[in-house]
Design a protein around this motif. Structure first.
Motif, short mmCIF file in Angstrom:
data_model
loop_
_atom_site.label_atom_id
_atom_site.label_comp_id
_atom_site.label_asym_id
_atom_site.label_seq_id
_atom_site.Cartn_x
_atom_site.Cartn_y
_atom_site.Cartn_z
N PRO A 71 0.82 -1.22 0.00
CA PRO A 71 0.00 0.00 0.00
C PRO A 71 0.85 1.27 0.00
O PRO A 71 0.46 2.27 -0.62
CB PRO A 71 -0.82 -0.13 1.29
CG PRO A 71 -0.89 -1.60 1.55
CD PRO A 71 0.42 -2.15 1.08
N GLU A 72 1.98 1.25 0.69
CA GLU A 72 2.84 2.42 0.74
C GLU A 72 3.42 2.75 -0.63
O GLU A 72 3.46 3.91 -1.04
CB GLU A 72 3.97 2.20 1.75
CG GLU A 72 3.52 2.09 3.20
CD GLU A 72 2.90 0.74 3.53
OE1 GLU A 72 2.24 0.63 4.57
OE2 GLU A 72 3.09 -0.21 2.73
N GLU A 73 3.84 1.72 -1.36
CA GLU A 73 4.39 1.93 -2.71
C GLU A 73 3.31 2.48 -3.64
O GLU A 73 3.55 3.41 -4.42
CB GLU A 73 4.93 0.62 -3.27
CG GLU A 73 6.20 0.13 -2.61
CD GLU A 73 6.59 -1.25 -3.12
OE1 GLU A 73 7.80 -1.52 -3.15
OE2 GLU A 73 5.69 -2.05 -3.49
N ARG A 74 2.14 1.89 -3.57
CA ARG A 74 1.05 2.33 -4.45
C ARG A 74 0.62 3.76 -4.13
O ARG A 74 0.37 4.56 -5.03
CB ARG A 74 -0.14 1.37 -4.35
CG ARG A 74 0.18 -0.05 -4.79
CD ARG A 74 -1.08 -0.86 -5.04
NE ARG A 74 -2.00 -0.82 -3.92
CZ ARG A 74 -2.00 -1.66 -2.90
NH1 ARG A 74 -1.08 -2.63 -2.86
NH2 ARG A 74 -2.89 -1.56 -1.93
N ALA A 75 0.55 4.11 -2.87
CA ALA A 75 0.15 5.46 -2.48
C ALA A 75 1.17 6.49 -2.94
O ALA A 75 0.81 7.60 -3.37
CB ALA A 75 -0.05 5.54 -0.97
N ALA A 76 2.44 6.16 -2.90
CA ALA A 76 3.48 7.10 -3.30
C ALA A 76 3.40 7.39 -4.80
O ALA A 76 3.70 8.51 -5.24
CB ALA A 76 4.85 6.54 -2.94
N TYR A 77 3.02 6.40 -5.59
CA TYR A 77 2.95 6.60 -7.04
C TYR A 77 1.66 7.31 -7.44
O TYR A 77 1.60 8.00 -8.46
CB TYR A 77 3.01 5.25 -7.74
CG TYR A 77 3.13 5.34 -9.26
CD1 TYR A 77 4.38 5.44 -9.86
CD2 TYR A 77 2.01 5.35 -10.07
CE1 TYR A 77 4.50 5.52 -11.24
CE2 TYR A 77 2.11 5.44 -11.45
CZ TYR A 77 3.37 5.53 -12.02
OH TYR A 77 3.48 5.62 -13.38
N HIS A 78 0.64 7.19 -6.63
CA HIS A 78 -0.70 7.59 -7.02
C HIS A 78 -0.78 9.05 -7.46
O HIS A 78 -1.38 9.37 -8.48
CB HIS A 78 -1.65 7.35 -5.85
CG HIS A 78 -3.09 7.51 -6.19
ND1 HIS A 78 -4.05 7.79 -5.25
CD2 HIS A 78 -3.75 7.46 -7.37
CE1 HIS A 78 -5.22 7.89 -5.84
NE2 HIS A 78 -5.07 7.69 -7.12
N SER A 79 -0.15 9.94 -6.72
CA SER A 79 -0.28 11.37 -7.02
C SER A 79 0.36 11.77 -8.34
O SER A 79 0.06 12.82 -8.89
CB SER A 79 0.33 12.20 -5.88
OG SER A 79 1.72 11.94 -5.79
N GLU A 80 1.26 10.93 -8.87
CA GLU A 80 1.95 11.27 -10.11
C GLU A 80 1.27 10.66 -11.34
O GLU A 80 1.66 10.93 -12.47
CB GLU A 80 3.39 10.74 -10.06
CG GLU A 80 4.20 11.25 -8.87
CD GLU A 80 4.34 12.75 -8.88
OE1 GLU A 80 4.41 13.32 -9.98
OE2 GLU A 80 4.33 13.34 -7.78
N MET A 81 0.23 9.87 -11.11
CA MET A 81 -0.25 9.02 -12.20
C MET A 81 -0.93 9.79 -13.33
O MET A 81 -0.71 9.49 -14.50
CB MET A 81 -1.19 7.96 -11.64
CG MET A 81 -1.61 6.95 -12.69
SD MET A 81 -2.72 5.72 -12.01
CE MET A 81 -3.11 4.82 -13.48
N MET A 82 -1.75 10.75 -12.99
CA MET A 82 -2.51 11.44 -14.03
C MET A 82 -1.59 12.12 -15.04
O MET A 82 -1.71 11.90 -16.25
CB MET A 82 -3.44 12.48 -13.40
CG MET A 82 -4.17 13.35 -14.41
SD MET A 82 -5.32 12.44 -15.45
CE MET A 82 -6.81 12.56 -14.47
N ASP A 83 -0.69 12.95 -14.58
CA ASP A 83 0.20 13.63 -15.51
C ASP A 83 1.07 12.64 -16.27
O ASP A 83 1.34 12.83 -17.46
CB ASP A 83 1.08 14.64 -14.77
CG ASP A 83 0.31 15.89 -14.37
OD1 ASP A 83 -0.71 16.17 -15.02
OD2 ASP A 83 0.72 16.57 -13.43
N ALA A 84 1.52 11.59 -15.60
CA ALA A 84 2.40 10.63 -16.26
C ALA A 84 1.69 9.90 -17.39
O ALA A 84 2.24 9.72 -18.47
CB ALA A 84 2.93 9.62 -15.23
#
Length: 479
Positions: A400-413
């Protein structure tokens, strides 16, 4: 918020940027706004106004208008702590609340003279010859098309979170209830609600009740519900968002076309909507569907949300190969079953009612205008390698920690949003003495034009989008 190169953020001075922002905001709010709301474009002399179509003097627009300006005022307030911007955001919120449908959603525009609205539809909008069929008939309901209801509600959600002003809580909760109420049992949403089926035309049924992905309808509903869940911790919002993503798995095309269409009938088959929207699989809505699937994997860790994605990327590979091999212009639509390119071509014919006729064809030669692909008939190539890399990055995130860290960058990426191309110096220099960013070449729409060229004239004036983009760039330079 828009990105600017580091060098542009340090010069010119912060005070000059703040002064320019205040000057521009004052012009927009005092000279351009109508009761706190905005249209898309105003002529330089402020006499002519457009939303998606020409606007009445008493109309303001959503659909990328008033709510986007309100959001940038909130951005400006957060960057400067100047309550002037909070006041302007409140005025935008008040205009939006005024135009809310009794059930909680919004129409494309808000008219401060609603008694004349029926006359506007009968005398003007019902006569739009080419496209814009959503304006020909007044349903009296609200729409998810072009993120209209979702963005209006999203702005109210943010404004309420910032101010905690009780007056905005009820309209906000009403809007969220509207999204819940309008959702079908399978998780899909119609384009408009309450449901109506009284405008069948041109041999097509009324499309507004179909399961709709087109123009971000379903995606924006899911995003709004997730934001509401973060704000209120109401499990109904998360469950409705989850259902809105689960239905995408049901709607995915067959193995050789494992992607998504703009809208579906009640047997989950791609179907036509307006006369220029045939049944077909499309790239844009497919990328949006994959984004939601990836986002829900990041939220839940459930592999079922990743399993549809490789099959859609395989279809992207297929259309890239086939269009390159055959040398045809890349269409917006691919025909279900055959995977043939499906073009929508404006003809000079009119129906007995006086509406323009569109031809649906797989013949590329019919798509040429002066030897070049006509407007809308040359779509960009999908960068499948890039998308695979992004989804591969997501798939290896287990905790969950790894997924949460990536989450905020996903839309722009995933959506590869381009950086703002103007420097701060250029933006400041282009602000005139009145506080206006006047643009020479703004495209507006004239649905009754007799030729394709005349349907999209270009004028000199003030663009709401330009204001939002340039204000966002200046705000980014302050941070």
């Amino acid at each position: 918020m828009l990105w600017l190169p580091h060098a542009a953020m340090s010069d010119p001075a912060r005070d000059e940027i703040i002064s320019a922002m205040k000057k521009a905001a004052s012009f927009m709010s005092e000279e351009v706004a109508l009761r706190g709301g905005y249209v898309w474009v105003v002529s330089e002399d402020l006499t002519d106004r457009w939303g998606e179509v020409r606007a009445r003097p008493t109309q303001i627009w959503l659909q990328g208008g008033t709510e986007h300006v309100g959001q940038v005022f909130l951005d400006a307030w957060e960057a400067t702590h100047d309550d002037y911007y909070l006041r302007l955001a409140r005025e935008a919120a008040n205009a939006i609340v005024y135009g809310q449908h009794p059930l909680g959603g919004w129409h494309y525009f808000i008219d401060f003279d609603p008694t004349a609205l029926a006359d506007w539809y009968e005398a003007h909008a019902s006569n739009f010859r080419w496209g814009y069929e959503e304006y020909r008939h007044y349903y009296g309901n609200a729409t998810f098309d072009d993120r209209v209801t979702q963005d209006a509600a999203g702005f109210l959600l943010r404004f309420y979170n910032v101010t905690r002003e009780a007056a905005y809580r009820e309209p906000l909760l009403k809007a969220l209830d509207f999204v819940l109420e309008s959702q079908y049992p399978n998780g899909a949403w119609p384009q408009r609600y309450p449901l109506r089926d009284d405008y069948a035309h041109d041999g097509l049924p009324d499309y507004t009740s179909f399961y709709t992905l087109n123009d971000g309808a379903a995606q924006a509903n899911v995003e709004l519900l997730l934001d509401a869940y973060d704000a209120f911790a109401n499990p109904r919002y998360f469950e409705a968002a989850r259902q809105g993503v689960d239905v995408l798995i049901e709607l995915q095309g067959p193995s050789d076309q494992a992607c998504w269409a703009e809208q579906y009938d009640f047997r989950n088959r791609p179907t036509a909507a307006r006369t220029h929207e045939p049944a077909g699989y499309v790239v844009r809505e497919s990328i949006g569907a994959m984004y939601l699937l990836g986002r829900f994997y990041l939220l839940t860790g459930d592999q079922k949300y990743l399993s549809p994605i490789p099959r859609c990327l395989d279809w992207f590979d297929r259309i890239n190969r086939e269009s390159a091999a055959e040398g045809y212009p890349r269409p917006r639509y691919w025909e279900p079953g055959t995977n043939r390119p499906l073009y929508v071509v404006r003809t000079e014919e009119l129906t007995p009612e006086g509406y323009g006729v569109y031809l649906w064809t797989s013949d590329p030669s019919k798509t040429l205008c002066d030897g070049k692909p006509c407007r809308g008939d040359s779509q960009p190539v999908v960068d499948v390698t890039y998308l695979r890399r992004r989804f591969d990055e997501i798939a290896v995130l287990v905790t969950p920690e790894e997924r949460a860290a990536y989450h905020s960058e996903m839309m722009d990426a995933l959506l590869q949003r381009p950086p703002h191309s103007e420097s701060v110096e250029e933006i400041l220099a282009s602000l005139n003495d009145r506080g206006a960013w006047v643009t020479d070449d703004i495209e507006v729409n004239e649905p009754n034009a007799r030729t394709e060229k005349d349907a999209h004239p270009r004028i000199r004036g003030i663009s709401t989008k330009t204001f939002v983009d340039r204000m966002s760039a200046l705000i980014a330079a302050l941070n």
